[in-house]
Scaffold this active site. Structure first.
Site, mmCIF file in Angstrom:
data_model
loop_
_atom_site.group_PDB
_atom_site.id
_atom_site.type_symbol
_atom_site.label_atom_id
_atom_site.label_comp_id
_atom_site.label_asym_id
_atom_site.label_seq_id
_atom_site.Cartn_x
_atom_site.Cartn_y
_atom_site.Cartn_z
ATOM 1 C CE LYS A 75 -4.267 -1.696 2.094
ATOM 2 N NZ LYS A 75 -5.232 -1.510 3.173
ATOM 3 C CD GLU A 87 -7.470 17.427 -0.770
ATOM 4 O OE1 GLU A 87 -8.165 17.870 -1.698
ATOM 5 O OE2 GLU A 87 -7.654 17.674 0.443
ATOM 6 C CG ASN A 96 -7.541 1.142 -0.868
ATOM 7 O OD1 ASN A 96 -7.693 2.179 -1.521
ATOM 8 N ND2 ASN A 96 -8.530 0.577 -0.209
ATOM 9 C CG ASP A 112 -8.167 0.901 3.409
ATOM 10 O OD1 ASP A 112 -8.951 0.074 2.899
ATOM 11 O OD2 ASP A 112 -6.935 0.731 3.442
ATOM 12 N N GLY A 137 -3.724 1.138 17.519
ATOM 13 C CA GLY A 137 -2.870 0.905 16.353
ATOM 14 C C GLY A 137 -2.633 2.180 15.573
ATOM 15 N N GLY A 140 -1.081 1.335 8.711
ATOM 16 C CA GLY A 140 -1.646 1.906 7.486
ATOM 17 C C GLY A 140 -3.139 2.161 7.577
HETATM 18 P P1 NAP Z 1 -0.161 -2.538 9.301
HETATM 19 O O1 NAP Z 1 0.105 -1.249 8.619
HETATM 20 O O2 NAP Z 1 0.857 -3.633 9.236
HETATM 21 O O3 NAP Z 1 -0.445 -2.190 10.846
HETATM 22 C C1 NAP Z 1 -0.553 -3.204 11.803
HETATM 23 C C2 NAP Z 1 -1.000 -2.598 13.115
HETATM 24 O O4 NAP Z 1 -1.124 -3.654 14.060
HETATM 25 C C3 NAP Z 1 -0.020 -1.588 13.673
HETATM 26 O O5 NAP Z 1 -0.793 -0.535 14.177
HETATM 27 C C4 NAP Z 1 0.648 -2.337 14.827
HETATM 28 O O6 NAP Z 1 0.817 -1.573 15.971
HETATM 29 C C5 NAP Z 1 -0.438 -3.275 15.263
HETATM 30 N N1 NAP Z 1 0.073 -4.465 15.942
HETATM 31 C C6 NAP Z 1 0.647 -5.559 15.378
HETATM 32 N N2 NAP Z 1 0.976 -6.430 16.349
HETATM 33 C C7 NAP Z 1 0.608 -5.877 17.545
HETATM 34 C C8 NAP Z 1 0.666 -6.301 18.908
HETATM 35 N N3 NAP Z 1 1.164 -7.486 19.230
HETATM 36 N N4 NAP Z 1 0.159 -5.482 19.861
HETATM 37 C C9 NAP Z 1 -0.377 -4.279 19.533
HETATM 38 N N5 NAP Z 1 -0.461 -3.830 18.264
HETATM 39 C C10 NAP Z 1 0.025 -4.609 17.285
HETATM 40 O O7 NAP Z 1 -1.517 -3.203 8.800
HETATM 41 P P2 NAP Z 1 -2.868 -2.470 8.349
HETATM 42 O O8 NAP Z 1 -2.923 -2.409 6.871
HETATM 43 O O9 NAP Z 1 -3.022 -1.221 9.134
HETATM 44 O O10 NAP Z 1 -3.959 -3.576 8.778
HETATM 45 C C11 NAP Z 1 -4.275 -3.802 10.149
HETATM 46 C C12 NAP Z 1 -5.439 -4.800 10.211
HETATM 47 O O11 NAP Z 1 -6.580 -4.229 9.594
HETATM 48 C C13 NAP Z 1 -5.173 -6.112 9.463
HETATM 49 O O12 NAP Z 1 -5.727 -7.159 10.231
HETATM 50 C C14 NAP Z 1 -5.947 -5.947 8.162
HETATM 51 O O13 NAP Z 1 -6.415 -7.175 7.636
HETATM 52 C C15 NAP Z 1 -7.135 -5.094 8.632
HETATM 53 N N6 NAP Z 1 -7.705 -4.269 7.545
HETATM 54 C C16 NAP Z 1 -9.040 -4.384 7.313
HETATM 55 C C17 NAP Z 1 -9.633 -3.629 6.318
HETATM 56 C C18 NAP Z 1 -11.111 -3.781 6.031
HETATM 57 O O14 NAP Z 1 -11.552 -3.380 4.951
HETATM 58 N N7 NAP Z 1 -11.882 -4.289 6.958
HETATM 59 C C19 NAP Z 1 -8.861 -2.724 5.554
HETATM 60 C C20 NAP Z 1 -7.495 -2.605 5.845
HETATM 61 C C21 NAP Z 1 -6.924 -3.388 6.866
HETATM 62 P P3 NAP Z 1 1.875 -0.483 16.357
HETATM 63 O O15 NAP Z 1 1.271 0.755 15.825
HETATM 64 O O16 NAP Z 1 1.874 -0.582 17.832
HETATM 65 O O17 NAP Z 1 3.161 -0.933 15.695
#
Ligand code: NAP
Length: 290
Positions: A75, A87, A96, A112, A137, A140
């Site tokens: 992403k 923007e 995305n 998103d 969190g 992204g």
């Molecule tokens: P990402 O950029 O890799 O971010 C991962 C997040 O998880 C970070 O904030 C990280 O925290 C946190 N994290 C990982 N391990 C952790 C732990 N042990 N304890 C506390 N925090 C932890 O991934 P992302 O793209 O943001 O996606 C995050 C989740 O959202 C994924 O499960 C993804 O499948 C889901 N998602 C869903 C949608 C939807 O349409 N429903 C869209 C996008 C993403 P820190 O900030 O503390 O490092």
């Protein structure tokens, strides 16, 4: 009969680019949407290993793809290949959804935040204005979601990260009053109890690690609104813990649908009636249960 049911030479090409893609629900979801909108498209998984991103993007242009979605881990890195950014993509520093124009130019967009807001309002029949909100969190998805919440005038927005530098970066990026970076120590549990709305935007609890949750049932209270953006599994332990205490809550299938609807609006420059949400969620729930 829907004449667009089968792929043919007129089908417009789309796909989802990421790695690995084993659990992506996007091909089924976009097939359902195209069927409802009666559009003749082929939407395919594009599993591209790191190192091949540049050649994959060139290939999609040569094959006359009309657009594609981007998921983990590209992403951010996909931005390097865009000719321009909307923007929203600029603000969230994440792409995305990509539109390929007829002259081959690539425009990067982020849906998103929109998908999250659409589903939150649909599910809870309320918004964030004048509410105290915490987002767990600062990755992204949290970037996109918190930008959108901040536009909705919350009373306070807390962004929690294990590394406070990450949440501080997001707070400065939003650059508005009453938005605070916190970690999981100090006043964390007190703030949780004080917030009307809790959002889990971490990957904690995502399959295959279904049996973990950042918060326990005691951390929630009756009537609190809780959204977990994870959609696999459909019922996360985080949401089960929230519901056990009498909070209201949902996981991220609706956000996934919302961001997909917004991608169609961007690719085709159309406005889609959000009433199709119910139709999509019905077909999609049957599929994602299997
Ligand atoms: P990402 O950029 O890799 O971010 C991962 C997040 O998880 C970070 O904030 C990280 O925290 C946190 N994290 C990982 N391990 C952790 C732990 N042990 N304890 C506390 N925090 C932890 O991934 P992302 O793209 O943001 O996606 C995050 C989740 O959202 C994924 O499960 C993804 O499948 C889901 N998602 C869903 C949608 C939807 O349409 N429903 C869209 C996008 C993403 P820190 O900030 O503390 O490092």
């Amino acid at each position: 009969m829907n004449k667009n049911k089968y792929i043919n030479a007129d089908s417009q090409l789309f796909g989802v680019l990421g790695h690995p893609l084993g659990h992506s629900l996007s091909p089924q979801l976009h097939a359902i949407i195209s069927n409802i909108l009666n559009k003749n498209i082929a939407y395919i998984p594009l599993d591209v290993s790191e190192g091949n991103l540049s050649s994959a993007v060139m290939g999609l242009k040569s094959l006359n793809f009309k657009g594609f979605n981007v998921t983990i881990p590209y992403k951010k890195s996909i931005i390097n290949y865009m000719d321009s950014l909307t923007e929203t993509a600029l603000r969230t520093n994440s792409v995305n959804t990509v539109k390929i124009e007829e002259n081959g130019n690539l425009i990067g967009h982020s849906t998103d935040g929109y998908g999250f807001m659409l589903d939150f309002q649909r599910f809870f029949k309320t918004d964030f204005s004048n509410k105290k909100v915490i987002c767990l969190g600062a990755g992204g998805a949290a970037f996109a979601i918190c930008q959108k919440i901040a536009e909705n005038n919350p009373k306070e927005l807390y962004i929690a990260s294990r590394d406070i530098k990450k949440s501080t970066e997001l707070v400065s990026n939003i650059a508005k009053d009453k938005i605070y970076a916190i970690d999981y120590e100090h006043n964390f549990k007190k703030i949780i109890k004080d917030c009307h709305i809790i959002i889990n935007a971490t990957s904690v609890g995502m399959a295959p690690n279904n049996n973990v949750s950042i918060l326990e049932p005691d951390d929630f209270y009756k009537g609190q609104l809780v959204y977990d953006i994870i959609y696999n599994p459909k019922d996360t332990l985080f949401i089960k813990n929230a519901l056990a205490t009498g909070a209201q809550g949902t996981t991220g299938i609706g956000m996934l649908i919302g961001q997909a609807i917004a991608a169609w609006e961007f690719w085709y420059d159309i406005k889609i009636d959000t009433n199709i949400f119910t139709e999509i969620i019905k077909s999609f729930s049957i599929l994602s249960d299997n």
